[in-house]
Scaffold this motif. Sequence first.
Motif, mmCIF file in Angstrom:
data_model
loop_
_atom_site.group_PDB
_atom_site.id
_atom_site.type_symbol
_atom_site.label_atom_id
_atom_site.label_comp_id
_atom_site.label_asym_id
_atom_site.label_seq_id
_atom_site.Cartn_x
_atom_site.Cartn_y
_atom_site.Cartn_z
ATOM 1 N N ALA A 10 14.091 0.573 131.009
ATOM 2 C CA ALA A 10 15.004 0.897 129.931
ATOM 3 C C ALA A 10 14.268 2.135 130.010
ATOM 4 O O ALA A 10 12.581 2.524 129.190
ATOM 5 N N PRO A 12 13.458 5.530 127.949
ATOM 6 C CA PRO A 12 13.234 5.847 126.519
ATOM 7 C C PRO A 12 14.979 6.988 125.934
ATOM 8 O O PRO A 12 15.051 8.016 126.670
ATOM 9 N N ARG A 13 15.682 6.454 124.331
ATOM 10 C CA ARG A 13 16.609 7.168 123.896
ATOM 11 C C ARG A 13 15.877 8.981 123.696
ATOM 12 O O ARG A 13 15.369 8.880 122.729
ATOM 13 N N SER A 51 4.068 7.955 121.362
ATOM 14 C CA SER A 51 4.592 6.856 122.432
ATOM 15 C C SER A 51 5.913 6.971 122.891
ATOM 16 O O SER A 51 6.368 7.763 122.226
ATOM 17 N N ARG A 52 6.171 7.090 123.754
ATOM 18 C CA ARG A 52 8.269 7.262 124.874
ATOM 19 C C ARG A 52 8.741 5.775 124.465
ATOM 20 O O ARG A 52 9.154 5.565 125.354
ATOM 21 N N LEU A 53 8.049 4.603 124.108
ATOM 22 C CA LEU A 53 8.746 2.961 124.348
ATOM 23 C C LEU A 53 9.867 3.176 123.416
ATOM 24 O O LEU A 53 10.980 2.421 124.102
ATOM 25 N N ARG A 54 9.804 4.200 122.257
ATOM 26 C CA ARG A 54 11.565 3.419 121.854
ATOM 27 C C ARG A 54 11.882 4.713 121.976
ATOM 28 O O ARG A 54 13.359 5.129 122.174
ATOM 29 N N GLN B 108 2.811 1.046 127.461
ATOM 30 C CA GLN B 108 3.029 2.478 128.203
ATOM 31 C C GLN B 108 2.804 2.646 129.212
ATOM 32 O O GLN B 108 3.466 2.893 130.168
ATOM 33 N N THR B 111 5.259 0.318 131.712
ATOM 34 C CA THR B 111 6.608 0.980 131.760
ATOM 35 C C THR B 111 6.023 2.490 132.981
ATOM 36 O O THR B 111 6.949 2.524 133.462
ATOM 37 N N MET B 115 8.736 3.348 136.130
ATOM 38 C CA MET B 115 9.760 4.432 135.487
ATOM 39 C C MET B 115 9.756 5.376 136.236
ATOM 40 O O MET B 115 10.315 6.292 137.338
ATOM 41 N N ASP B 195 11.956 -1.311 115.754
ATOM 42 C CA ASP B 195 11.916 -1.920 116.685
ATOM 43 C C ASP B 195 11.528 -3.626 116.735
ATOM 44 O O ASP B 195 11.928 -4.488 117.108
ATOM 45 N N ARG B 223 8.438 -8.374 124.689
ATOM 46 C CA ARG B 223 8.288 -6.743 124.698
ATOM 47 C C ARG B 223 7.003 -6.723 125.884
ATOM 48 O O ARG B 223 6.874 -6.196 127.171
ATOM 49 N N LEU B 227 8.919 -5.953 129.390
ATOM 50 C CA LEU B 227 8.930 -4.743 128.891
ATOM 51 C C LEU B 227 10.439 -4.625 128.235
ATOM 52 O O LEU B 227 10.600 -3.083 128.571
ATOM 53 N N VAL B 228 10.582 -5.609 127.847
ATOM 54 C CA VAL B 228 12.521 -4.693 127.262
ATOM 55 C C VAL B 228 12.758 -5.608 125.849
ATOM 56 O O VAL B 228 11.894 -6.132 125.638
ATOM 57 N N LYS B 232 18.021 -5.329 122.598
ATOM 58 C CA LYS B 232 18.658 -4.364 123.177
ATOM 59 C C LYS B 232 19.380 -4.203 124.532
ATOM 60 O O LYS B 232 18.675 -4.267 126.018
ATOM 61 N N LEU B 237 21.611 -0.210 125.054
ATOM 62 C CA LEU B 237 20.690 0.720 125.764
ATOM 63 C C LEU B 237 21.741 1.765 126.335
ATOM 64 O O LEU B 237 21.206 2.669 125.909
ATOM 65 N N ILE B 267 18.407 -5.230 132.955
ATOM 66 C CA ILE B 267 16.697 -4.433 134.116
ATOM 67 C C ILE B 267 16.047 -5.650 132.161
ATOM 68 O O ILE B 267 15.625 -6.458 132.159
#
Lengths: 225, 475
Positions: A10, A12-13, A51-54, B108, B111, B115, B195, B223, B227-228, B232, B237, B267
């Motif tokens: 995903a 992040p928002r 952190s950019r997880l959320r 992180q 992830t 990405m 979260d 998570r 990783l999700v 969500k 999302l 995903i």
Amino acid sequence: MSSLKKFAVATPRPLPVIVLADTSGSMGENGKIEALNAAMKDMVSTFAKESRLRAEIQVGLITFGGKAQMHLPLVAAHGVAGFSEFQAGGVTPMGAAFDLARLLLEDKDRIPSRAYRPVLILLSDGQPTDDWEAPFKALCDSERAQKATRLAMAIGPDADEAMLKDFANDAEAPIFKAHNARDIHRFFRAVTMSVTTRTASQNPDISTAFVVPPPDDDALDLDFQ
Amino acid sequence: MSTATPEAPKKNRTVLDQHGQSYELTGRIGEGGQGIVCTTNYPNVLVKVSRATTEEKRNSWTSKIRALMRQPLEGLPIAHPQALITQPQPGYVMELMDGLVPMTELMQVATDALMSDEGLSGYVKTGGLLRRLKLLARLARVLAELHGRGLAYGDLSPANVFVSQSLEYAEVWLIDADNVASQSRDGQQGVFTPDYGAPEILRGESGINTLTDSWSFAVMAYRILTLVHPLKGNVVLEGEPEREEAALRGELPWVDHPVDRSNALSIGLPREITLNAPLRALFERCFNAGLNNPGERPSLNEWADAFEAATGHCDQCESCGSTFFYTSKHICPFCDHAQDTNRTILLQEYRYMPPDLLREGLPEDVPESLIRKECWTRTGKAMVLSMSPTELKTLPLGTSLYADARPLCTVELAKDGLWIEPSVGTQVSLQRASDDKVVAVVRRQRLKSDSRSGVSFWLHLGAVEEEHVVWRFNW
């Protein structure tokens, strides 16, 4: 070595933080613009480390000094390699800056509907020099600006406090009055904190209202050597 | 407007504890709504300074820390207050070993790689599946122990869990013990991290307790492995933040709900390869039945057992280096490499009750064939043996007393065969299923590689005339 498979995760928002900064001529006095530049740099570099997880904190800078312009388009803080410093000069076209801010806020391509509620910050040390009332109302009445957290800082005695008060919408945080360059820094430390703690530990029992620490109480204002 | 004076270079701040000891604050390692955690001029000594701004808040924070100093936290890897900081702001001193990074970093790095089109390299680089299972097993065991002492941790999130930076180790430390609370305390404290907070905390119906810890642990575990986020799904999302809030309050089904697919997720790492069946069952209980019925959630002991057992079920890919759950297909699910089938063997645990003992007290007419069959009880525990020596104990991996259990024998799969070495004082014997031939193993001995033909063997760990553990495998 066989190739590892790829999987999607995903994105992040976005969490947009938009600063409307007065860069008119008077900001060049008493070290104000220097303090503001240092505060911006600190804020963006702190956001970049989050952190950019959320959420992905995005920063947009709008300046009004001589003319209103997008100084830094809305971009992810961690991708900001650097940006040019604000230069103080010219009149205070605040109305034009409000229009820029409203157009950015309403642009669904730049701020998708999945974004977290934006944070809008307005700071000024003087009176607007253009026709600002209609743009101000349009901005404040726009749907997204109403949902946004709006904070304001009045720098020095000449700021239009009444207007800044109308802009700010956090009942717990009336406008912040900066009396010197150091106060500008303190204000942005508090802004940074209020943004970053949105994704950190929270305690509903303790008000997470925007609080700028009193000037004599800088025990937490740590600068490490 | 006062004139701005150029600021003189500042010295690092110094704080004093209740005993008059001073600490120079040298860096910031964490910052939250409640305070700032700083490194000091002493190695492994940290100071947390409160953010409380009023006298009243300072006092209440200090009394909370004083109460925490009386809690039984000895021997647990939880950085807890050793001394109170009294000047200039309330705070406390704690110890934390070095060489640790927050668990958020594992997530992180993994992830970011996905990405930025680097695929699973970040997942593998941070230790892959097996190390994640080990860290989660350790974390669950620490929390289970804390719960066993009548305490709940409170604000569990990957930012509060520190793990070894070095991949060779799987140490876990919890920091920020400020919210540790006795379970009996009625739910006043609703602290949480977005979260990770349990739905009932977000709804304002509950404070922290062991069941909210169990929720936060499960979200973290899910998570870190996939990783999700378990709540969500695609609709969350893609939707507005309000929908995310609703999902986190427990108003939508979880992403892997077996029937209700309204919040399904397309995903993340596939659950079939990152979770084994027992783990999937626990996640299902926690996020489905336990979503709004906290009592249905698995306890931390159950999580610890399942994760510890899972660490014994992994193989390592010869090609990409990933660790993965063993299957009889011997294919690495992360890169599709077909493994050499001789690299691993599967051991399955049985309890053996000698026929003579079993017959005691039974009527004469119970047929011998039934007795012979009932001698063997399959425990359901299994172990995957790959290229490192493994101890077999009186209890299998995945039981809370495993760490203290007595070793019975060491087995090692090497290039030249399967080595078996009995522990001192244990009678070990090997039985071949094809002809029931039994050989005593009295020293380090091996089954040669070239004798491998897929025949079943029973490795008896104990005297034949007593009840004992048996591991079954094919060779």
